[in-house]
Design an enzyme around this catalytic site. Sequence first.
Site, PDB file in Angstrom:
ATOM      1  N   LYS A   1     -45.772   4.639  27.394  1.00 21.85           N
ATOM      2  CA  LYS A   1     -44.342   4.739  27.713  1.00 21.85           C
ATOM      3  C   LYS A   1     -43.593   5.715  26.814  1.00 21.85           C
ATOM      4  O   LYS A   1     -43.824   5.795  25.618  1.00 21.85           O
ATOM      5  CB  LYS A   1     -43.686   3.357  27.603  1.00 21.85           C
ATOM      6  CG  LYS A   1     -44.166   2.350  28.631  1.00 21.85           C
ATOM      7  CD  LYS A   1     -43.362   1.079  28.558  1.00 21.85           C
ATOM      8  CE  LYS A   1     -41.944   1.292  29.049  1.00 21.85           C
ATOM      9  NZ  LYS A   1     -41.144   0.058  28.990  1.00 21.85           N
TER      10      LYS A   1
ATOM     11  N   ASN B   1     -28.925   4.487  24.449  1.00 29.35           N
ATOM     12  CA  ASN B   1     -28.090   4.428  23.258  1.00 29.35           C
ATOM     13  C   ASN B   1     -26.684   4.927  23.569  1.00 29.35           C
ATOM     14  O   ASN B   1     -25.679   4.315  23.169  1.00 29.35           O
ATOM     15  CB  ASN B   1     -28.713   5.271  22.139  1.00 29.35           C
ATOM     16  CG  ASN B   1     -27.881   5.285  20.869  1.00 29.35           C
ATOM     17  OD1 ASN B   1     -26.831   5.926  20.808  1.00 29.35           O
ATOM     18  ND2 ASN B   1     -28.352   4.602  19.838  1.00 29.35           N
TER      19      ASN B   1
ATOM     20  N   SER C   1     -43.186   2.536  23.149  1.00 28.81           N
ATOM     21  CA  SER C   1     -43.209   1.083  23.283  1.00 28.81           C
ATOM     22  C   SER C   1     -44.177   0.532  22.255  1.00 28.81           C
ATOM     23  O   SER C   1     -45.232   1.110  21.998  1.00 28.81           O
ATOM     24  CB  SER C   1     -43.654   0.679  24.692  1.00 28.81           C
ATOM     25  OG  SER C   1     -43.973  -0.696  24.746  1.00 28.81           O
TER      26      SER C   1
ATOM     27  N   LEU D   1      -4.373  -0.860  13.693  1.00 28.33           N
ATOM     28  CA  LEU D   1      -4.495   0.596  13.552  1.00 28.33           C
ATOM     29  C   LEU D   1      -5.612   0.999  12.602  1.00 28.33           C
ATOM     30  O   LEU D   1      -6.118   2.131  12.677  1.00 28.33           O
ATOM     31  CB  LEU D   1      -3.169   1.181  13.062  1.00 28.33           C
ATOM     32  CG  LEU D   1      -2.073   1.297  14.124  1.00 28.33           C
ATOM     33  CD1 LEU D   1      -0.715   1.518  13.471  1.00 28.33           C
ATOM     34  CD2 LEU D   1      -2.389   2.421  15.094  1.00 28.33           C
TER      35      LEU D   1
ATOM     36  N   ASP E   1       0.803  -1.226   0.000  1.00 27.63           N
ATOM     37  CA  ASP E   1       0.000   0.000   0.000  1.00 27.63           C
ATOM     38  C   ASP E   1       0.834   1.272   0.000  1.00 27.63           C
ATOM     39  O   ASP E   1       0.498   2.247  -0.676  1.00 27.63           O
ATOM     40  CB  ASP E   1      -0.986  -0.002   1.174  1.00 27.63           C
ATOM     41  CG  ASP E   1      -0.348  -0.340   2.504  1.00 27.63           C
ATOM     42  OD1 ASP E   1       0.881  -0.549   2.551  1.00 27.63           O
ATOM     43  OD2 ASP E   1      -1.082  -0.409   3.513  1.00 27.63           O
TER      44      ASP E   1
ATOM     45  N   HIS F   1     -26.370   5.101  48.489  1.00 30.26           N
ATOM     46  CA  HIS F   1     -26.695   3.683  48.656  1.00 30.26           C
ATOM     47  C   HIS F   1     -28.165   3.411  48.322  1.00 30.26           C
ATOM     48  O   HIS F   1     -28.758   2.453  48.837  1.00 30.26           O
ATOM     49  CB  HIS F   1     -26.385   3.204  50.081  1.00 30.26           C
ATOM     50  CG  HIS F   1     -25.014   3.563  50.540  1.00 30.26           C
ATOM     51  ND1 HIS F   1     -23.886   2.881  50.144  1.00 30.26           N
ATOM     52  CD2 HIS F   1     -24.581   4.572  51.339  1.00 30.26           C
ATOM     53  CE1 HIS F   1     -22.819   3.438  50.686  1.00 30.26           C
ATOM     54  NE2 HIS F   1     -23.210   4.474  51.413  1.00 30.26           N
TER      55      HIS F   1
END
Length: 563
Positions: free
Chosen positions: A381, A389, A375, A423, A172, A251
């Site tokens: 919902k 996401n 939903s 890489l 390359d 907690h």
Amino acid sequence: MELGVYSRALGSSKAICFSPVSTTTRRRDHRNPMNATNFNLHQFHQQKFLNASILTSKTFSPREYSPIKVMKMSRDDSREFELSSLTALSPLDGRYWGKVKDLAPYMSEYGLIYFRVLVEIKWLLKLSQIPEVTEVPNFSEEAQSYLQGVIDSFSMDDALEVKNIEKVTNHDVKAVEYFLKQKCQSQPEIAKVLEFFHFACTSEDINNLAHALMLKESINKVMFPVMDQLIKVLCNMAKDNAHIPMLSRTHGQTASPTTLGKEMSVFAVRLSRERKEISQVEIMGKFAGAVGNYNAHISAYPDANWPQIAEEFVNSLGLTFNPYVTQIETHDYMAKLFYAFIRFNNILIDFDRDVWGYISLAYFKQITKAGEIGSSTMPHKVNPIDFENSEGNLGKANEDLSFLSMKLPISRWQRDLTDSTVLRNMGGGLGHSLLAYKSAIQGIGKLQVNEAHLSEDLNQAWEVLAEPIQTVMRRYSVPEPYEKLKELTRGKAVTKESIREFILGLELPEEAKANLLNLTPHAYVGAAVDLARNVDAAVNLVNGTKVLEPCSLKKISQDNIIS
């Protein structure tokens, strides 16, 4: 504060953009091959460069390159697929392409070839300035302009021609050298010194600088602007809600109140700190030949100070010179850089989960859009999908970046080739990070504070005043203050009335008792309001730069919306 940008150092202001187009447009391109003179990169879609390395035809041409056919074979099923956003193996190149495409000019195969071309040309120009290299005289302005023009006008056609040459060379970087020799044959001055392209270089001399420039450009031009926008949005969220009291939970249990704004300011400052760490990573480069000793350089021109020349050249690209290397740059800076991104991402995961929880507690409502479905079965919902996401993509990004950080600094003896293929995956970690940042920004833009519910929770949590009461009791030497409050509150329903009755029965100075009687869960927030209102100064202190400009939550760019 930015990582150094090559375009400023090299005098180039070129910007490249990629955009997907429809199937109809792809077919039109198939009938009409590209022309390098009038080719518009802004209208070139991702299929023409994402898969350059997997084509099996003998030559590379636009006609063969688009569309690409993918065969799905099984015993009883055979279907033909055209590469598109629906058939891409990676969601970054498919579903989410529109949100991460800004990285493509830098992190794609095209970007790698472009920066290789840039480095090769800049090295020839550097050779012309070295007195000992008499065979390469100083170039005229015309010749220098010609070489810069090869960089500035580099097109997708040029990249495809390099890939075409690579089919013959099976190498390359050598393909880039041959491409440049062909490209410069028509310029008389350069034609005389064509063999000084890639002079004394090993492929990694070119590659390591190209990879460094890929990282610099993508981080400065794509990642930092979105990271900064995220921090700005959090700063504004902190200031806008600095005064809104909120019940804390440690907690998972009720704890001393805070304000919503102060909790947002914590994340703004944390992210700012890691953003600063990223900007301070030195992006390094080497240029010392096959094993890092300038062997070939010295054999040809023993009187030249090659270590100094190499340092000057690497610095001229806006990179930090690494003098102690093998055949490869050791990649330690990459590990440091990617781990810094991981820390930034981990903080954002913490934010995503906290906001997800606040939405679950009804501290936030989510602004809805007509026609959107929360939903498929429960119409009521509105799911916190943006933060989910973001969290999911941050996890994927961290996995990729962690692998790069652990693998890249390790290479057998003077080098093995395992880093080369690894890489090529840098864009994945940055791409999933970018997608996550934009998802978080979009999610924040949908949030609406539910002050009524925040207030109701505080009204039901008078037990949190046990802390200030027993602390004041300690000041005035009332015996066993903690134990007495523990007896009052532990496992019992605590009300405003029971708290007042307890305070009235204490042996305290009247002023101290009056102050406690005036205390409510809503007012017991300490310095939270001031901390939130001063978030810009805190972010400024962390970054060491100008205070981030205000950014209204309602003015988030449509470019940052995740579909």
